[in-house]
Design a protein around this motif. Structure first.
Motif, PDB file in Angstrom:
ATOM      1  N   ASN A 362       0.818  -1.297  -0.110  1.00 37.26           N
ATOM      2  CA  ASN A 362      -0.051  -0.009  -0.205  1.00 37.26           C
ATOM      3  C   ASN A 362       0.595   1.165  -0.381  1.00 37.26           C
ATOM      4  O   ASN A 362       0.836   1.981  -0.720  1.00 37.26           O
ATOM      5  CB  ASN A 362      -0.819   0.454   1.124  1.00 37.26           C
ATOM      6  CG  ASN A 362      -1.856  -0.933   1.076  1.00 37.26           C
ATOM      7  OD1 ASN A 362      -2.262  -1.256   0.355  1.00 37.26           O
ATOM      8  ND2 ASN A 362      -3.022  -0.849   2.110  1.00 37.26           N
ATOM      9  N   ASN A 363       1.962   1.273   0.725  1.00 31.73           N
ATOM     10  CA  ASN A 363       2.710   2.798   0.719  1.00 31.73           C
ATOM     11  C   ASN A 363       3.696   2.659  -0.628  1.00 31.73           C
ATOM     12  O   ASN A 363       3.851   3.763  -0.901  1.00 31.73           O
ATOM     13  CB  ASN A 363       3.866   2.599   1.696  1.00 31.73           C
ATOM     14  CG  ASN A 363       3.329   2.778   3.147  1.00 31.73           C
ATOM     15  OD1 ASN A 363       2.272   3.324   3.361  1.00 31.73           O
ATOM     16  ND2 ASN A 363       4.167   2.641   4.653  1.00 31.73           N
ATOM     17  N   GLN A 364       3.390   1.332  -1.127  1.00 28.34           N
ATOM     18  CA  GLN A 364       4.833   1.486  -2.161  1.00 28.34           C
ATOM     19  C   GLN A 364       3.738   2.522  -3.513  1.00 28.34           C
ATOM     20  O   GLN A 364       4.153   2.916  -4.494  1.00 28.34           O
ATOM     21  CB  GLN A 364       5.172   0.195  -2.907  1.00 28.34           C
ATOM     22  CG  GLN A 364       6.079   0.264  -2.403  1.00 28.34           C
ATOM     23  CD  GLN A 364       6.303  -1.648  -2.578  1.00 28.34           C
ATOM     24  OE1 GLN A 364       5.487  -2.826  -3.261  1.00 28.34           O
ATOM     25  NE2 GLN A 364       7.611  -2.219  -2.411  1.00 28.34           N
ATOM     26  N   HIS A 425       6.468   1.424   7.675  1.00 27.24           N
ATOM     27  CA  HIS A 425       5.517   1.588   7.924  1.00 27.24           C
ATOM     28  C   HIS A 425       5.765   3.636   7.986  1.00 27.24           C
ATOM     29  O   HIS A 425       4.952   4.946   7.800  1.00 27.24           O
ATOM     30  CB  HIS A 425       6.272   1.629   9.223  1.00 27.24           C
ATOM     31  CG  HIS A 425       5.665   0.315  10.565  1.00 27.24           C
ATOM     32  ND1 HIS A 425       4.519   0.138  10.288  1.00 27.24           N
ATOM     33  CD2 HIS A 425       6.198  -0.378  10.468  1.00 27.24           C
ATOM     34  CE1 HIS A 425       4.426  -1.233  11.443  1.00 27.24           C
ATOM     35  NE2 HIS A 425       6.060  -1.774  11.234  1.00 27.24           N
ATOM     36  N   ASP A 426       7.417   3.898   7.189  1.00 26.38           N
ATOM     37  CA  ASP A 426       7.382   4.771   6.752  1.00 26.38           C
ATOM     38  C   ASP A 426       7.591   5.062   4.982  1.00 26.38           C
ATOM     39  O   ASP A 426       7.555   4.477   4.552  1.00 26.38           O
ATOM     40  CB  ASP A 426       8.269   4.843   7.171  1.00 26.38           C
ATOM     41  CG  ASP A 426       8.587   5.244   8.999  1.00 26.38           C
ATOM     42  OD1 ASP A 426       6.742   5.437   9.475  1.00 26.38           O
ATOM     43  OD2 ASP A 426       9.618   4.721   9.339  1.00 26.38           O
ATOM     44  N   LEU A 427       6.885   6.566   5.153  1.00 29.72           N
ATOM     45  CA  LEU A 427       7.067   6.630   3.184  1.00 29.72           C
ATOM     46  C   LEU A 427       8.727   7.972   3.164  1.00 29.72           C
ATOM     47  O   LEU A 427       9.086   8.553   4.476  1.00 29.72           O
ATOM     48  CB  LEU A 427       6.240   7.432   3.230  1.00 29.72           C
ATOM     49  CG  LEU A 427       4.863   7.211   2.884  1.00 29.72           C
ATOM     50  CD1 LEU A 427       4.022   7.368   2.520  1.00 29.72           C
ATOM     51  CD2 LEU A 427       5.378   6.173   2.280  1.00 29.72           C
ATOM     52  N   ILE A 428       9.814   7.812   2.659  1.00 29.12           N
ATOM     53  CA  ILE A 428      10.439   8.883   2.316  1.00 29.12           C
ATOM     54  C   ILE A 428      10.450   9.593   1.131  1.00 29.12           C
ATOM     55  O   ILE A 428       9.987   9.777   0.674  1.00 29.12           O
ATOM     56  CB  ILE A 428      12.178   7.729   2.204  1.00 29.12           C
ATOM     57  CG1 ILE A 428      12.331   6.776   3.403  1.00 29.12           C
ATOM     58  CG2 ILE A 428      13.119   8.815   2.155  1.00 29.12           C
ATOM     59  CD1 ILE A 428      12.318   6.689   4.414  1.00 29.12           C
ATOM     60  N   GLY A 429      10.895  10.924   1.166  1.00 27.39           N
ATOM     61  CA  GLY A 429      10.660  11.944   0.140  1.00 27.39           C
ATOM     62  C   GLY A 429      11.246  13.410   0.353  1.00 27.39           C
ATOM     63  O   GLY A 429      12.332  13.163   0.627  1.00 27.39           O
TER      64      GLY A 429
END
Length: 434
Positions: A362-364, A425-429
């Motif tokens: 889902n995060n991807q 759990h986390d998103l990177i940006g």
């Protein structure tokens, strides 16, 4: 007077703590972080499950050590005080006063007497002392619960559901907005039941419409939504309120109808699947969060497999799961066909492994998306910022958005971040500019 205040347990308990601290601050008293400096220590306890009880007892015993120094008064409040008042009095003589929740209407008189201070304003009449990050605050809209789930001690501790007056809630919200709160988080044991007892009908949407009109709020988030009370009227109404986030915290507790009935949970698995389908039909990118109990009495392999299948069918964005903890005086406490602890732990591990794969997938899907982020912290070593998107509730129950920026950003600001990488759990940006 210098006062040390410790708040344990859930966000609902935190709101109580902030109200009590507001009373004391208005009375001219000072709060100190170091218990060695405190002339009095107050502990607001949780009594929901065994680990919370143990934490409460350990904290009380730890703070009791300071009674030999500067501290002259030790006061225990909250759920543990409500449920085990006499036991605390009998077993821990260092406590000067145990104040049960039912005594809160006279809390100002009790504290004034025990602390030997000037009279205080009544509980809930002073401005809350928000102790969390200043841009986010919880707003409790009801007390207690009437669902009577067979595993839950909350009705024994807090009583049945009592909705607060809408005008009082709105007034408190306006004060929070005036003090700089940008994210308002509505909480209760069952937010979706709001108003039924007081106004004779489910009134959460009406409340949301009034809160939406308050200047200052950027996000309004709702927690603890009981699935069978999420009506189509509420969902459609939420689509017309852009400040109200499409964040659905729906504690299902299980994915098998037999287990739901044993837990005294209303509705069925099929009902829940239809609800999820409707949410995704109405909202372009909703966040779906749930909690589950593993190892409840009578849960066999077939029932657990249904929970796994339900999890895969819904594809929750977030999930909290726990092994069943028997609570005395609840219906489930005396149920037979209990599940072995090793089996509970194995099932929990299997469920969370499945959910982690779903969460990562889902995060991807957010990779390449430009996401609005509320900035809350900065990593000291590498300088990356941390914040939350619409898909993450506060207090680290969900993940972070971790991002790079080529400027200094004030905490509590909203920025735009392009997502470049996804973790479980986390998103990177990285920050982007319009």
């Amino acid at each position: 007077m210098k006062i040390g205040f410790i708040s344990l347990g859930c966000s609902k308990n935190l709101v109580d703590s902030e109200r009590i601290m507001g009373m004391l601050r208005q009375g001219g008293h000072e709060f100190v972080a170091d218990p060695k400096e405190a002339e009095a220590i107050l502990i607001n306890t949780c009594g929901f499950i065994n680990p919370a009880k143990e934490e409460g007892i350990n904290t009380i015993l730890e703070m009791a050590e300071y009674k030999n120094g500067h501290c002259k008064k030790l006061i225990v409040l909250g759920c543990l005080a409500q449920r085990y008042k006499q036991d605390l009095i009998d077993e821990i003589p260092e406590i000067d006063r145990v104040v049960s929740i039912s005594e809160y209407p006279k809390l100002n008189e009790i504290l004034s007497e025990v602390l030997e201070i000037e009279p205080l304003v009544s509980y809930g009449k002073s401005e809350r002392l928000v102790s969390s990050k200043p841009w986010t605050a919880y707003l409790k809209i009801a007390e207690g619960c009437s669902n009577n789930c067979t595993y839950c001690a909350i009705p024994l501790i807090r009583g049945g559901n009592v909705s607060f007056k809408m005008e009082d809630i709105v007034a408190e919200a306006k004060q929070l907005a005036a003090n700089g709160v940008k994210e308002l988080v509505l909480i209760a044991q069952d937010t979706t039941k709001y108003g039924l007892d007081r106004y004779g009908k489910l009134s959460l949407l009406t409340l949301l419409q009034q809160l939406h009109e308050i200047e200052g709020f950027h996000w309004i988030r709702i927690l603890y939504m009981y699935p069978d009370e999420i009506t189509d009227e509420l969902l459609v109404g939420m689509t017309k309120l852009p400040k109200v986030l499409p964040y659905f915290d729906i504690p299902m507790q299980h994915g098998n109808d037999k287990m739901l009935k044993l837990m005294n949970r209303r509705g069925s698995v099929e009902d829940a699947l239809k609800l999820v389908e409707r949410i995704r039909e109405l909202f372009p990118s909703p966040t779906l969060r749930t909690t589950n109990i593993v190892g409840f009495p009578h849960e066999g392999e077939a029932e657990f497999n249904d929970l796994m299948a339900f999890t895969k069918a819904v594809r929750w964005d977030r999930m909290g799961a726990f092994t069943y903890s028997p609570e005395e005086d609840t219906v489930a406490y005396d149920m037979d066909e209990t599940v072995d602890e090793e089996i509970k732990e194995a099932r929990l591990a299997a469920l969370m492994e499945t959910q982690e794969a779903i969460s990562l997938a889902n995060n991807q899907q957010h990779i390449g998306e430009v996401m609005e982020v509320l900035v809350e912290a900065q990593d000291g070593l590498v300088g990356n910022y941390r914040g939350r998107g619409k898909n993450s509730a506060p207090d680290e129950i969900d993940g972070w958005v971790i991002f790079k920026a080529d400027r200094m950003i004030e905490f509590g600001s909203f920025v735009q971040v392009k997502i470049t990488e996804a973790r479980v759990h986390d998103l990177i940006g990285e920050e982007v500019y319009a």
